[in-house]
Write a protein that holds these residues in place. Sequence first.
Motif, mmCIF file in Angstrom:
data_model
loop_
_atom_site.group_PDB
_atom_site.id
_atom_site.type_symbol
_atom_site.label_atom_id
_atom_site.label_comp_id
_atom_site.label_asym_id
_atom_site.label_seq_id
_atom_site.Cartn_x
_atom_site.Cartn_y
_atom_site.Cartn_z
ATOM 1 N N ALA A 114 -64.814 -14.053 -33.627
ATOM 2 C CA ALA A 114 -65.169 -15.458 -34.114
ATOM 3 C C ALA A 114 -66.270 -15.281 -35.180
ATOM 4 C CB ALA A 114 -65.211 -16.524 -33.080
ATOM 5 N N GLN A 115 -67.398 -14.571 -34.645
ATOM 6 C CA GLN A 115 -68.493 -14.586 -35.365
ATOM 7 C C GLN A 115 -68.310 -13.369 -36.555
ATOM 8 O OE1 GLN A 115 -71.734 -13.578 -32.734
ATOM 9 N NE2 GLN A 115 -71.382 -15.565 -31.460
ATOM 10 N N ASN A 116 -67.642 -12.411 -36.271
ATOM 11 C CA ASN A 116 -67.575 -11.214 -37.170
ATOM 12 C C ASN A 116 -66.274 -11.078 -37.746
ATOM 13 O OD1 ASN A 116 -70.480 -10.202 -36.977
ATOM 14 N ND2 ASN A 116 -69.793 -10.454 -34.787
ATOM 15 N N PRO A 130 -64.226 -11.631 -40.385
ATOM 16 C CA PRO A 130 -63.757 -10.799 -41.671
ATOM 17 C C PRO A 130 -64.091 -9.379 -41.591
ATOM 18 C CG PRO A 130 -65.196 -12.767 -42.016
ATOM 19 C CD PRO A 130 -65.285 -12.571 -40.397
ATOM 20 N N PHE A 131 -65.362 -9.024 -41.012
ATOM 21 C CA PHE A 131 -65.612 -7.519 -40.912
ATOM 22 C C PHE A 131 -64.775 -6.923 -39.993
ATOM 23 C CE2 PHE A 131 -67.672 -3.748 -39.041
ATOM 24 C CZ PHE A 131 -67.890 -3.013 -40.160
ATOM 25 N N ILE A 132 -64.243 -7.309 -39.051
ATOM 26 C CA ILE A 132 -63.505 -6.870 -37.886
ATOM 27 C C ILE A 132 -62.072 -6.528 -38.703
ATOM 28 C CG2 ILE A 132 -62.244 -7.004 -35.675
ATOM 29 C CD1 ILE A 132 -65.020 -8.326 -34.473
ATOM 30 N N ILE A 133 -61.600 -7.645 -39.107
ATOM 31 C CA ILE A 133 -60.262 -7.600 -39.715
ATOM 32 C C ILE A 133 -60.235 -6.287 -40.725
ATOM 33 C CG2 ILE A 133 -58.551 -8.624 -41.178
ATOM 34 C CD1 ILE A 133 -59.285 -11.451 -39.820
ATOM 35 N N LEU A 134 -61.086 -6.507 -41.637
ATOM 36 C CA LEU A 134 -61.080 -5.258 -42.558
ATOM 37 C C LEU A 134 -61.395 -4.215 -42.075
ATOM 38 C CD1 LEU A 134 -61.856 -4.511 -45.541
ATOM 39 C CD2 LEU A 134 -64.257 -4.563 -45.422
ATOM 40 N N MET A 149 -58.575 -8.208 -21.164
ATOM 41 C CA MET A 149 -59.595 -8.569 -21.020
ATOM 42 C C MET A 149 -60.932 -8.627 -21.545
ATOM 43 S SD MET A 149 -59.345 -9.140 -16.752
ATOM 44 C CE MET A 149 -59.467 -7.400 -16.354
ATOM 45 N N SER A 150 -61.197 -7.372 -21.855
ATOM 46 C CA SER A 150 -62.174 -6.978 -22.768
ATOM 47 C C SER A 150 -62.228 -7.427 -23.983
ATOM 48 C CB SER A 150 -62.568 -5.600 -22.698
ATOM 49 O OG SER A 150 -62.419 -5.083 -21.321
ATOM 50 N N LEU A 151 -61.236 -7.885 -24.645
ATOM 51 C CA LEU A 151 -61.204 -8.625 -25.844
ATOM 52 C C LEU A 151 -62.084 -9.716 -26.094
ATOM 53 C CD1 LEU A 151 -59.738 -7.763 -28.766
ATOM 54 C CD2 LEU A 151 -58.065 -9.301 -28.071
ATOM 55 N N ASP A 152 -63.233 -9.678 -26.796
ATOM 56 C CA ASP A 152 -64.399 -10.491 -26.987
ATOM 57 C C ASP A 152 -63.961 -11.420 -28.022
ATOM 58 O OD1 ASP A 152 -66.672 -12.223 -27.167
ATOM 59 O OD2 ASP A 152 -67.826 -10.545 -26.475
ATOM 60 N N ALA A 172 -70.624 -3.901 -29.785
ATOM 61 C CA ALA A 172 -69.746 -4.924 -29.755
ATOM 62 C C ALA A 172 -68.549 -4.806 -30.642
ATOM 63 C CB ALA A 172 -70.355 -6.355 -29.552
ATOM 64 N N ILE A 173 -69.101 -4.902 -31.745
ATOM 65 C CA ILE A 173 -68.008 -5.093 -33.042
ATOM 66 C C ILE A 173 -67.236 -3.811 -33.043
ATOM 67 C CG2 ILE A 173 -67.994 -4.820 -35.614
ATOM 68 C CD1 ILE A 173 -70.494 -6.628 -35.687
ATOM 69 N N LEU A 174 -67.744 -2.585 -32.926
ATOM 70 C CA LEU A 174 -67.040 -1.455 -32.956
ATOM 71 C C LEU A 174 -65.940 -1.475 -31.722
ATOM 72 C CD1 LEU A 174 -69.435 1.423 -34.383
ATOM 73 C CD2 LEU A 174 -67.633 -0.182 -35.587
ATOM 74 N N THR A 175 -66.480 -1.714 -30.514
ATOM 75 C CA THR A 175 -65.639 -1.833 -29.316
ATOM 76 C C THR A 175 -64.506 -2.676 -29.604
ATOM 77 O OG1 THR A 175 -67.502 -1.260 -27.860
ATOM 78 C CG2 THR A 175 -65.417 -2.125 -27.057
ATOM 79 N N THR A 176 -64.725 -3.975 -30.218
ATOM 80 C CA THR A 176 -63.687 -4.935 -30.420
ATOM 81 C C THR A 176 -62.746 -4.285 -31.427
ATOM 82 O OG1 THR A 176 -65.148 -6.726 -29.929
ATOM 83 C CG2 THR A 176 -63.306 -7.386 -31.180
ATOM 84 N N THR A 177 -63.273 -3.576 -32.373
ATOM 85 C CA THR A 177 -62.309 -3.107 -33.557
ATOM 86 C C THR A 177 -61.326 -1.973 -32.887
ATOM 87 O OG1 THR A 177 -64.170 -3.274 -35.196
ATOM 88 C CG2 THR A 177 -62.273 -1.546 -35.613
ATOM 89 N N VAL A 178 -61.878 -1.252 -31.877
ATOM 90 C CA VAL A 178 -60.967 -0.247 -31.353
ATOM 91 C C VAL A 178 -59.875 -0.927 -30.567
ATOM 92 C CG1 VAL A 178 -60.752 1.692 -29.497
ATOM 93 C CG2 VAL A 178 -62.603 1.703 -31.308
#
Length: 614
Positions: free
Chosen positions: A295-297, A299-303, A287-290, A363-369
Amino acid sequence: MAGEAAHGFDLFPIVGILAAGVIAVPIFKRIGLGSVLGYLAAGLVIGPFGLAVISEPETILHTAELGVVMFLFVIGLEMQPRRLWSLRKQIFGLGVLQVGTCAALMTGAGILMGLPPTVALIAGLGFVLTSTAIVFQVLEERGEISTPAGQKMVSILLLEDLAIVPLLALVAFIAPQGETVTLSQRLIDIAIAVGAVVALIVVGRFLLNPLFRILANVHARKVMTAAALLVVLGAALAMNMSGLSMAMGAFLAGVLLSESTFRHQLEADIEPFRGILLGLFFIAVGMSLDLGVIAQNYPFIILAVTVYMVVKFAGIYAVARLLRAGHGEALERSVLMAQGGEFAFVLFSAALGVGILDAEMNAILTTTVIVSMVVTPIAIIGMNRIMPRETQNLDGVEIADGLAGTVLMIGFGRFAQIVSQPLLAKGVDVTIIDNDVEMIEAAARFGFKIYYGDGTRPDILHAAGAASATAILVCIDRPADATLIVEHVKSEYPLAKLYVRAYDREHAVELVRRNVDYHIRETLESAFTFGYETLLALGVDEAEAAEILFEVRERDTARFELDIAGGLSEGAALLLGNIDRPRPTPSFTPRKRATALNPEAADILAEAQPAEGN
């Protein structure tokens, strides 16, 4: 009033969460994707970016972390201090080497991706903390926690859980200069943490066993469940208030109770809560997967997900091979541990609190994990399909056929105490449970290790190791309870040999009808021997006394077979046994005389000397 109460408590989110898990997990397990991915997918579907059954997953996640806490408590129960001490080289050798290597590699990778050095360090340190919940869940489903390869991963995970303490201190140390955290304050925090650990050890060592002993003596079963929850949550709260992780407190409490006679009872009481909350944790992560942040980041998250997982995979594999692990073991460990974990959220939150990370980067790093946790079950499936697990080649190797296996003994009264002696003399691995505290304490004075547990409960049987037992010995003197245990064992563990103490003839008939492997009436053999010795004392010839006993055995066997078939009532069978018959002239071989006294001794005696003539 009832209507107001019903409207005052919204059941819809709870029902939605339970329905999502109940539907998704069986489907995902059925198609071979595993339960973890099923929970994650269920969370994504009912979360804010799906059906929006839950709009604030953070509140669910904080509660669901108790599942990880209870999971580590159960793991701690399996880690006796001596066993933990035997893993010290792996924990502080292999664990430190892997964590240090991967942290350095991922920090460098973060800098190359354009992150500021301090942010790259926090990101790398967060990602190095593997998901304890995912790895333990996979190892448990495979039954590999106790294998050598599994123990190495357990050791690394324990080191990573312990590492959260110095990492949080590091976050405070490298905080921007505007923060008012002084050296003296850090020393005070460290002293509080050490004091909390010492206090927990003292309480666990001297107070918990007496508490559970009191509850067991008054047979307050439900209160014991509440006490088990109190121990887990109290230890977690104490560690959390002292600045340490809740999971570490629960694990330490489990270790302290691992030698307790109430260990199996505690595990069985915690198990239902642990299972539900651990599933809820994975749902909350999903559920926490934002999806907005993604959508906004993206490219960086995939990388970041790709780079961090690949770099961590390479670091784990290199360390494993350096320490002479085989290719298959190193590959499996690398795939299982390549993701970030739940403790990364704690580290990132602390970094956000002291100003190292801003809200967007957090938020970006949390989503990455989270994405890495979602990807891991898929990666495991891919590994299993690309490289099937190796099977041992047994050519030229003698299989240990017929050797003594593990035995679970239920009850330790006067009957079981005698039964246990030849097993222990042979070196058989015997686990004994009993629900009589006084008996347990008395046995401990003579060197016996008895665990407290009610054998009529299926969860206690599971916690005591019934699933891996070669034989299960039911030695209690309550026929109704013994029959209930037989039902549980036959239903859940049909491959285990089931040996049962029968209270009387009626109980023995019931056991035979339930297809136990072996039963014996508790007074039968001693009564036969007693009667035989009495005949000898009255002057009856040894051969004639043995002949009489042999006939009594035959009549008893015939009556018993009729009882099983339902042919004669108990009274009619006894009447048949009292009818006088012409006694044949005694004609005894050592085999028949031995059979009269003890049927199992006949073959041994017959081999020792040739048969006599008539």
